[in-house]
Write an enzyme that holds these catalytic residues in place. Structure first.
Site, PDB file in Angstrom:
ATOM      1  N   ALA A 187     -33.462   1.255  -2.906  1.00  0.00           N
ATOM      2  CA  ALA A 187     -32.582   2.345  -2.144  1.00  0.00           C
ATOM      3  C   ALA A 187     -33.551   3.515  -2.595  1.00  0.00           C
ATOM      4  O   ALA A 187     -34.159   3.476  -3.534  1.00  0.00           O
ATOM      5  CB  ALA A 187     -31.134   2.398  -2.520  1.00  0.00           C
ATOM      6  N   GLY A 209     -32.470  -2.630  -4.233  1.00  0.00           N
ATOM      7  CA  GLY A 209     -31.508  -2.700  -2.825  1.00  0.00           C
ATOM      8  C   GLY A 209     -32.469  -3.578  -2.014  1.00  0.00           C
ATOM      9  O   GLY A 209     -32.341  -4.291  -0.965  1.00  0.00           O
ATOM     10  N   GLU A 223     -32.061  -7.207  -3.117  1.00  0.00           N
ATOM     11  CA  GLU A 223     -30.428  -7.358  -2.601  1.00  0.00           C
ATOM     12  C   GLU A 223     -30.449  -7.448  -1.016  1.00  0.00           C
ATOM     13  O   GLU A 223     -29.853  -8.550  -0.565  1.00  0.00           O
ATOM     14  CB  GLU A 223     -29.607  -6.251  -3.059  1.00  0.00           C
ATOM     15  CG  GLU A 223     -29.528  -6.123  -4.378  1.00  0.00           C
ATOM     16  CD  GLU A 223     -28.546  -4.815  -4.709  1.00  0.00           C
ATOM     17  OE1 GLU A 223     -28.932  -4.070  -4.349  1.00  0.00           O
ATOM     18  OE2 GLU A 223     -27.737  -4.891  -5.783  1.00  0.00           O
ATOM     19  N   GLU A 279     -32.655  -1.415 -11.659  1.00  0.00           N
ATOM     20  CA  GLU A 279     -31.647  -0.324 -11.458  1.00  0.00           C
ATOM     21  C   GLU A 279     -31.426   0.332 -12.978  1.00  0.00           C
ATOM     22  O   GLU A 279     -31.299   1.560 -13.087  1.00  0.00           O
ATOM     23  CB  GLU A 279     -30.187  -0.473 -10.892  1.00  0.00           C
ATOM     24  CG  GLU A 279     -30.622  -0.649  -9.412  1.00  0.00           C
ATOM     25  CD  GLU A 279     -30.987  -2.012  -8.971  1.00  0.00           C
ATOM     26  OE1 GLU A 279     -31.540  -3.150  -9.890  1.00  0.00           O
ATOM     27  OE2 GLU A 279     -30.507  -2.543  -7.823  1.00  0.00           O
TER      28      GLU A 279
END
Ligand code: DAK
Length: 258
Positions: free
Chosen positions: A66, A109, A112, A132
């Site tokens: 992200a 992300g 993911e 993260e």
């Protein structure tokens, strides 16, 4: 539909391809690009000529996570109540099968999002990780759940707590990815796999995807009941009649996807 941060094409019969195209940020996933990804996948899901999808990035990065620059100033309430980081599950509601074709970085992300797809075809340069914790947060879109189901608790702990990256070969060994190919071949191989799956009867493939995914979410008894329901439903399709008649007639089936 025109997009700014992704490219779409139909590279083979029955196959819809979405390519992340934000190279200057290693395909970092801000609200704009994720919305475009979901809209494009949903459009292919509605398109009768498409029966399997490929989601890919560049050779250098599937997606480096992200967008940290977007998240830097966001509060908990912004993240919770805003539009950009809420409904990533849109991807998991796409009914047709999706193959992630992953090369280079698949972090946070990005990893993911690849795991939300149904299969992963990787290049030899693919690197998977959930970093993260190195920016003071934790995975928020499946990195502690789907990853743990895929590779097991011990390794998932090391990846999420210790920022361990998995090479493509390790990801293959631990069951995170389906196949690994050289850099110059992985995308074509993903498209070939999508073409093969897209050549199967469409209603059956949607129902099979649905049932396999239920194996994650239900008890065995519930999952077996769900499977049986889908199995019986397929006996109402034209493709069941055609598939069985073609077998008996010793000829290739002509699917109607109905
Ligand atoms: N965000 C923003 N920009 C990024 C980025 C990212 N995640 N990753 C890379 N970039 C940008 C860099 O800032 C740089 O831009 P400029 O400085 O040139 O303007 C450019 O891409 C090239 O990156 P580098 O110069 O760093 O390239 P290197 O080859 O040296 O390093 C790297 C590549 C991938 C190792 C490094 O860029 C890196 O560590 N990137 C960050 C990886 C990361 O920490 N990812 C996790 C982010 S957190 C949720 C949904 C999703 C999420 C959570 C919740 N909900 C639905 C609730 C996900 C969270 C995350 O992914």
């Amino acid at each position: 539909m025109t997009y700014e941060m992704i490219l779409t094409e139909t590279p083979a019969p029955g196959v819809g391809l979405v390519r992340l195209n934000r190279p200057q940020a290693l395909n970092a996933l801000n609200g704009h690009i994720t919305r475009e990804i979901f809209e494009a996948m949903e459009a292919f899901d509605r398109d009768d000529s498409v029966r399997c999808m490929v989601l890919t990035g560049s050779d250098k990065a599937f997606a480096a996570g992200a967008d940290i620059k977007q998240m830097e100033d966001m509060s908990a309430v912004d993240m919770f109540a805003g539009q950009d980081f809420t409904d990533w599950a849109r991807l998991t509601r796409v009914r047709k099968p999706i193959i992630a074709a992953v090369s280079g970085w698949a972090l946070g992300g990005g990893c993911e999002m690849a795991m939300m797809c149904d299969m992963i075809v990787a290049s030899e340069t693919a690197k998977f990780g959930q970093p993260e914790i190195t920016i003071g947060i934790m995975p928020g879109a499946g990195g502690t759940q789907r990853l743990t189901r895929a590779v097991g608790k011990a390794l998932a702990m090391e990846i999420t707590l210790g920022n361990r990256h998995l090479t493509a070969q390790e990801a293959l060994q631990y069951g995170l990815v389906n196949r690994v190919y050289p850099l110059d071949a992985y995308l074509n191989e993903a498209i070939e796999l999508a073409k093969k799956i897209g050549g199967m009867p469409g209603v059956a493939s949607v129902m099979i995807k649905d049932a396999v995914n239920k194996a994650y979410e239900m008890t065995l008894t519930e999952g077996l009941a769900f499977e049986k329901r889908n199995f019986y439903l397929l006996f109402g399709t034209e493709d069941k009649a055609e598939g069985m008649k073609a077998f008996v007639d010793k000829r290739p089936a002509q699917w109607k996807n109905k």
